[in-house]
Design a protein around this motif. Structure first.
Motif, PDB file in Angstrom:
ATOM      1  N   ILE A 153     -13.818 -25.654 -41.671  1.00 38.54           N
ATOM      2  CA  ILE A 153     -13.546 -26.977 -41.112  1.00 38.54           C
ATOM      3  C   ILE A 153     -13.638 -26.946 -39.585  1.00 38.54           C
ATOM      4  CG2 ILE A 153     -11.709 -28.688 -40.770  1.00 38.54           C
ATOM      5  CD1 ILE A 153     -10.947 -28.221 -43.707  1.00 38.54           C
ATOM      6  N   VAL A 154     -13.035 -25.938 -38.969  1.00 37.25           N
ATOM      7  CA  VAL A 154     -13.096 -25.820 -37.513  1.00 37.25           C
ATOM      8  C   VAL A 154     -14.541 -25.626 -37.050  1.00 37.25           C
ATOM      9  CG1 VAL A 154     -12.465 -24.335 -35.563  1.00 37.25           C
ATOM     10  CG2 VAL A 154     -10.733 -25.014 -37.207  1.00 37.25           C
ATOM     11  N   ALA A 155     -15.308 -24.834 -37.784  1.00 42.76           N
ATOM     12  CA  ALA A 155     -16.694 -24.568 -37.404  1.00 42.76           C
ATOM     13  C   ALA A 155     -17.540 -25.833 -37.415  1.00 42.76           C
ATOM     14  CB  ALA A 155     -17.306 -23.531 -38.335  1.00 42.76           C
ATOM     15  N   TYR A 156     -17.349 -26.670 -38.398  1.00 46.80           N
ATOM     16  CA  TYR A 156     -18.159 -27.877 -38.489  1.00 46.80           C
ATOM     17  C   TYR A 156     -17.637 -29.028 -37.641  1.00 46.80           C
ATOM     18  CZ  TYR A 156     -21.367 -26.063 -41.881  1.00 46.80           C
ATOM     19  OH  TYR A 156     -22.350 -25.337 -42.487  1.00 46.80           O
ATOM     20  N   MET A 157     -16.367 -28.981 -37.259  1.00 50.05           N
ATOM     21  CA  MET A 157     -15.819 -30.062 -36.440  1.00 50.05           C
ATOM     22  C   MET A 157     -16.406 -30.043 -35.041  1.00 50.05           C
ATOM     23  SD  MET A 157     -11.859 -30.287 -37.385  1.00 50.05           S
ATOM     24  CE  MET A 157     -11.439 -31.993 -37.367  1.00 50.05           C
ATOM     25  N   SER A 158     -16.670 -28.860 -34.520  1.00 47.51           N
ATOM     26  CA  SER A 158     -17.145 -28.714 -33.158  1.00 47.51           C
ATOM     27  C   SER A 158     -16.149 -29.381 -32.232  1.00 47.51           C
ATOM     28  CB  SER A 158     -18.556 -29.282 -33.033  1.00 47.51           C
ATOM     29  OG  SER A 158     -19.084 -28.987 -31.779  1.00 47.51           O
ATOM     30  N   TYR A 190     -16.366 -34.472 -42.387  1.00 47.80           N
ATOM     31  CA  TYR A 190     -16.464 -35.025 -43.737  1.00 47.80           C
ATOM     32  C   TYR A 190     -17.552 -34.340 -44.549  1.00 47.80           C
ATOM     33  CZ  TYR A 190     -18.697 -37.939 -40.223  1.00 47.80           C
ATOM     34  OH  TYR A 190     -19.322 -38.368 -39.101  1.00 47.80           O
ATOM     35  N   PRO A 191     -17.256 -33.128 -45.019  1.00 48.89           N
ATOM     36  CA  PRO A 191     -18.202 -32.435 -45.896  1.00 48.89           C
ATOM     37  C   PRO A 191     -17.915 -32.768 -47.347  1.00 48.89           C
ATOM     38  CG  PRO A 191     -16.395 -31.011 -45.460  1.00 48.89           C
ATOM     39  CD  PRO A 191     -16.101 -32.297 -44.733  1.00 48.89           C
ATOM     40  N   LEU A 226      -1.449 -28.533 -43.012  1.00 46.84           N
ATOM     41  CA  LEU A 226      -2.330 -27.834 -42.078  1.00 46.84           C
ATOM     42  C   LEU A 226      -3.626 -28.603 -41.856  1.00 46.84           C
ATOM     43  CD1 LEU A 226      -1.598 -24.266 -43.314  1.00 46.84           C
ATOM     44  CD2 LEU A 226      -1.314 -25.046 -40.973  1.00 46.84           C
ATOM     45  N   ILE A 227      -3.992 -29.465 -42.788  1.00 49.99           N
ATOM     46  CA  ILE A 227      -5.096 -30.395 -42.593  1.00 49.99           C
ATOM     47  C   ILE A 227      -4.644 -31.758 -43.095  1.00 49.99           C
ATOM     48  CG2 ILE A 227      -6.972 -28.697 -42.762  1.00 49.99           C
ATOM     49  CD1 ILE A 227      -7.474 -29.682 -45.605  1.00 49.99           C
ATOM     50  N   LEU A 228      -5.263 -32.788 -42.587  1.00 54.01           N
ATOM     51  CA  LEU A 228      -5.001 -34.140 -43.052  1.00 54.01           C
ATOM     52  C   LEU A 228      -6.260 -34.621 -43.738  1.00 54.01           C
ATOM     53  CD1 LEU A 228      -3.335 -35.433 -39.787  1.00 54.01           C
ATOM     54  CD2 LEU A 228      -2.192 -34.525 -41.808  1.00 54.01           C
ATOM     55  N   VAL A 229      -6.117 -35.206 -44.914  1.00 56.07           N
ATOM     56  CA  VAL A 229      -7.262 -35.654 -45.699  1.00 56.07           C
ATOM     57  C   VAL A 229      -7.172 -37.163 -45.873  1.00 56.07           C
ATOM     58  CG1 VAL A 229      -8.517 -35.422 -47.876  1.00 56.07           C
ATOM     59  CG2 VAL A 229      -7.262 -33.469 -46.958  1.00 56.07           C
ATOM     60  N   SER A 230      -8.224 -37.855 -45.484  1.00 52.95           N
ATOM     61  CA  SER A 230      -8.305 -39.298 -45.676  1.00 52.95           C
ATOM     62  C   SER A 230      -9.118 -39.557 -46.930  1.00 52.95           C
ATOM     63  CB  SER A 230      -8.969 -39.947 -44.468  1.00 52.95           C
ATOM     64  OG  SER A 230      -9.263 -41.287 -44.747  1.00 52.95           O
ATOM     65  N   GLN A 231      -8.493 -40.149 -47.924  1.00 52.42           N
ATOM     66  CA  GLN A 231      -9.162 -40.411 -49.192  1.00 52.42           C
ATOM     67  C   GLN A 231      -9.879 -41.761 -49.123  1.00 52.42           C
ATOM     68  OE1 GLN A 231      -9.065 -38.323 -51.902  1.00 52.42           O
ATOM     69  NE2 GLN A 231      -7.802 -36.827 -50.853  1.00 52.42           N
ATOM     70  N   SER A 232     -11.095 -41.751 -48.722  1.00 54.09           N
ATOM     71  CA  SER A 232     -11.895 -42.978 -48.724  1.00 54.09           C
ATOM     72  C   SER A 232     -13.133 -42.707 -49.564  1.00 54.09           C
ATOM     73  CB  SER A 232     -12.254 -43.369 -47.287  1.00 54.09           C
ATOM     74  OG  SER A 232     -12.959 -42.319 -46.662  1.00 54.09           O
ATOM     75  N   ASN A 292     -15.826 -41.030 -48.808  1.00 54.62           N
ATOM     76  CA  ASN A 292     -15.994 -39.580 -48.670  1.00 54.62           C
ATOM     77  C   ASN A 292     -14.713 -39.023 -48.084  1.00 54.62           C
ATOM     78  OD1 ASN A 292     -18.649 -39.728 -49.494  1.00 54.62           O
ATOM     79  ND2 ASN A 292     -19.428 -39.946 -47.415  1.00 54.62           N
ATOM     80  N   ASN A 293     -14.342 -37.826 -48.497  1.00 52.46           N
ATOM     81  CA  ASN A 293     -13.168 -37.218 -47.891  1.00 52.46           C
ATOM     82  C   ASN A 293     -13.445 -36.928 -46.424  1.00 52.46           C
ATOM     83  OD1 ASN A 293     -11.709 -37.237 -50.231  1.00 52.46           O
ATOM     84  ND2 ASN A 293     -12.214 -35.139 -50.790  1.00 52.46           N
ATOM     85  N   THR A 294     -12.486 -37.268 -45.573  1.00 50.20           N
ATOM     86  CA  THR A 294     -12.576 -36.947 -44.164  1.00 50.20           C
ATOM     87  C   THR A 294     -11.412 -36.025 -43.844  1.00 50.20           C
ATOM     88  OG1 THR A 294     -13.506 -39.126 -43.720  1.00 50.20           O
ATOM     89  CG2 THR A 294     -12.694 -37.897 -41.833  1.00 50.20           C
ATOM     90  N   TYR A 295     -11.705 -34.904 -43.189  1.00 53.25           N
ATOM     91  CA  TYR A 295     -10.685 -33.917 -42.880  1.00 53.25           C
ATOM     92  C   TYR A 295     -10.388 -33.945 -41.390  1.00 53.25           C
ATOM     93  CZ  TYR A 295     -12.127 -32.385 -47.460  1.00 53.25           C
ATOM     94  OH  TYR A 295     -12.428 -32.361 -48.783  1.00 53.25           O
TER      95      TYR A 295
END
Length: 144
Positions: free
Chosen positions: A61-66, A72-73, A101-107, A109-112
């Motif tokens: 998650i950290v790697a893709y967030m930049s 949102y993978p 440790l992470i927050l997930v938005s259930q829409s 697509n999942n957004t982390y």
């Protein structure tokens, strides 16, 4: 004669690779815009309260967030990156969300998201204090 040339080439490439890694490590954001490295706080890497898969998911998650604040993978994409099943990823993401440790938005697509208080999260702080305690005990007993 050929081995001397190969040794020279290896030395030259190693110096270039080390110089490149030094430049990437100086960047201030988490990943350096996907230049091949992910800078990760030791608090996450050394956390006792996380399973190996939970740590790997956080790294992914950290790697893709930049330098963005969200990611949102698909579950399948994370599973492919980690080399495990999507059911396993779903289970560990649920656990990470329960541990806050992470927050997930259930829409659609999942957004982390990484929470703003991640650096003072109780799991990470207790682990760091445990490492400090172990280090101080080792110094007192002269163990290396």
């Amino acid at each position: 004669m050929k081995t001397k040339y190969n040794d020279f080439w290896r030395t030259k490439n190693t110096k270039a690779a080390n110089a490149y890694m030094d430049e990437v490590a100086k960047e201030s954001n988490f990943t350096g815009q996907h230049k091949g490295y992910t800078i990760l706080p030791h608090k996450i890497h050394r956390c006792y309260g996380l399973s190996p898969y939970e740590k790997l998911i956080l790294v992914d998650i950290v790697a893709y967030m930049s330098d963005q604040s969200q990611y949102y993978p698909t579950i399948e994409m994370i599973a492919r990156n980690l080399g495990c099943s999507s059911k396993s990823v779903e289970r560990h993401i649920t656990t990470l969300a329960e541990k806050k440790l992470i927050l997930v938005s259930q829409s659609k697509n999942n957004t982390y998201y990484l929470p703003n208080y991640l650096h003072v999260h109780p799991y990470l702080l207790v682990s760091e204090k445990t490492h400090e305690f172990i280090g101080s005990v080792r110094k007192q007993v002269n163990e290396r």
